[in-house]
Design an enzyme around this catalytic site. Structure first.
Site: not given
Lengths: 304, 293
Positions: A141, A204, A240
């Site tokens: 991430d 995300k 996400k």
């Protein structure tokens, strides 16, 4: 120079987001009522989509091991309860989690690239990423440089994502836009496209470290972006939302929105994840309520 | 306050006053809907249901109202238990003061004046126990070792109460539970008096969520509270149906809840209650504290 102009031209050529419209649409989708067997299915799917996260300065090897054990068997009292999608930790904690998760099918995500601010030189970010992958993370991430993005240096952000993607090797790359700092939905749409064009496997919403985290309208804008991106290029990108999703009710609202916006293809842990920590316990309590027929209490689930 | 015969249907049925006479304007009474008391607020039932009691509209609580009440009670419990015993005593005394000033209201609802007065005295009596129960029920224990050993009573947590029908009975099950730091979810039998008591409590510095009062059919909501994993004890004082009581006890066994069995239906709440109602809802914490040598 022409590449820069192309990128700027294509990002600013995206249609603007109708703020009132997207908020009304998200609010309308949040009114659906999901009950009984559909609710049970939704809860199990949501559990499989959870990226069980701990990103604290106070994380210890013991704490992340316990979290990883919980990821494998979220509800020790019920063997039919599925495992979560992934565990998400800081790079220094990856080796301890990797031991527990080895061969289980639960993914191991790690934040990298000077999380959460992203304010570090590129070679530091790349080293951070390579270390995490070498230690056993199969999902990275990363955070984008919001400062550069907001200053209009799209090429800088683009090249950073490309470089990190290369450093990831086989690991999946999730790109954190930190929508709470992007100020407008137009910027969220541009940042989504920028990340996807640069090769992101997932986009995300947030780090969870700024006051405004995932919201339904922001996620709706991002879902529309991945839908349009697949229509344009044929490549599917995951989404996400992370931060601030605490209850089963919230999670089900997101699932309804996926179904209504991008369809079944994204209703799968491979293409949609929840970045959350306290959400899992609420999902487990609701699941217990459905299977036992009486209300569950937080005393019967682990604190983490 | 209103007389029993001012139901709105009745009022509507009356002929309007003659148009010609601009005499004294007729005042329309403000009718009250009796609502639930959850987390310091007065919401309608989540289900939207009501029922009529003596011509009054009263909210009919559903299982989801019971669930919300438990959430409110759980949230309020640590702070209430953490308040000083002196402070809890003051708050209970304040309830007695407010109840005293509303005696007429209860009288209009058919609660005998003597019973309201007994209820006021009961609040004062329990208020006095707030900072004394630990002296009577806890203490230092002599042990064979270099330890200072003390036992201290602690509240058990969230207590569900199926309240008895009488007003004094209602007060006599709420007061002993909250004086020691528990929070309660009460299924009330006499709805108007119970909601009026809720109004007394809401104006007495009792933190929101410490007392939650639901009106409606206890047989419908009590099983959900009895089986609820986040409720620590259940007081069945008001259950008259012994079959239901057995069923509730069985459900409560699921998470080892403390159960106070229904007493004698002729239970005389005017008698001195003794310490039992308070002690029954306390856990004893014993601490072994090493003595430095």
């Amino acid at each position: 120079m022409t590449a820069t102009l192309d990128l700027r031209a294509s990002l600013h050529g995206l249609p603007g987001v109708d703020k009132v419209g997207v908020e009304a649409r998200a609010a309308a989708l949040a009114t659906r009522s999901v009950k009984t067997t559909a609710k049970a299915a939704a809860i199990d799917l949501a559990i499989r989509m959870v990226d069980l996260t701990t990103l604290e300065g106070a994380d210890t090897p013991g704490k992340v091991r316990a979290l990883a054990a919980k990821a494998l068997r979220p509800d020790p009292a019920d063997p039919t309860c599925p495992h979560v999608g992934a565990v998400c930790v800081y790079p220094a904690m990856v080796p301890y989690v990797a031991e527990v998760l080895a061969g289980s099918g639960v993914h191991l995500a790690s934040v990298a690239t000077a999380f959460p601010s992203g304010q570090a030189p590129l070679d530091v970010k790349l080293a951070d990423t390579r270390d995490a992958v070498a230690a056993g993370a199969d999902e990275i991430d990363m955070v984008i440089s919001r400062g550069a993005f907001l200053a209009g240096r799209y090429d800088h952000v683009f090249e950073e994502i490309v470089a990190v993607k290369e450093a990831c090797g086989d690991a999946h790359l999730k790109v954190i836009l930190e929508t709470g700092e992007l100020a407008t939905y137009d910027n969220v749409r541009r940042a989504s496209w920028l990340a996807m064009l640069a090769g992101a496997d997932f986009i995300k919403t947030s780090t969870g470290k700024v006051p405004v985290a995932a919201t339904l309208p922001v996620t709706l804008v991002m879902l529309e972006a991945v839908r349009d991106f697949r229509a344009r290029t044929g490549r599917q990108v995951g989404v996400k939302p992370a931060g601030g999703i605490k209850t089963t009710k919230d999670a089900i609202k997101y699932l309804v929105m996926i179904n209504e916006t991008v369809g079944d293809d994204w209703l799968d842990p491979a293409w949609f994840r929840f970045g959350a920590s306290s959400l899992l316990n609420d999902l487990l309590m609701q699941r217990t309520k459905l299977t036992t027929g009486h209300y569950a209490g937080p005393d019967y689930f682990t604190l983490d | 306050m209103k007389a029993a015969d001012t139901a709105w249907r009745h009022t509507l049925a009356k002929k309007p006053p003659a148009v010609t006479a601009p005499a004294a304007p007729v005042r329309l009474g403000v009718r009250k809907t009796y609502k639930l008391f959850i987390g310091g607020k007065f919401p309608r039932s989540e289900s939207g249901r009501t029922y009529l009691v003596n011509g009054d509209n009263v909210a009919l609580a559903s299982r989801k109202d019971a669930r919300d009440a438990v959430v409110a009670a759980r949230a309020a419990q640590p702070k209430w238990a953490g308040a000083t015993a002196y402070n809890r005593g003051q708050v209970l005394y304040r309830i007695a003061e407010m109840l005293e000033s509303r005696r007429d209201e209860f009288a209009a609802q058919g609660v005998p004046v003597a019973e309201v007065e007994a209820a006021v005295d009961r609040w004062v009596w329990y208020a006095g126990w707030a900072d004394k129960i630990a002296q009577v029920h806890g203490g230092a224990n002599p042990v064979a070792g270099p330890f200072f050993n003390i036992s201290a009573p602690e509240p058990t947590g969230v207590v569900a109460v199926v309240a008895p029908a009488s007003f004094l009975g209602l007060v006599s099950v709420i007061a002993p539970a909250i004086v020691t730091g528990n929070t309660v979810v009460v299924l009330a039998a006499g709805p108007q008096a119970a909601v009026t008591l809720a109004e007394v409590i809401a104006t007495s510095d009792v933190p929101g969520g410490v007392v939650n009062i639901l009106t409606g059919n206890a047989a419908e909501t009590a099983p959900w509270l009895a089986s609820h994993d986040d409720v620590n004890a259940i007081d069945l004082a008001g259950v008259t149906d012994l079959e239901l009581a057995t069923e509730l006890e069985r459900a409560a066994a699921g998470n080892l809840k403390r159960v106070l069995r229904p007493g004698d239906p002729e239970n005389d709440f005017t008698a001195d209650p003794g310490l039992k109602p308070m002690v029954a809802l306390l856990e004893t914490k014993t601490v072994w504290h090493p003595k430095g040598f």
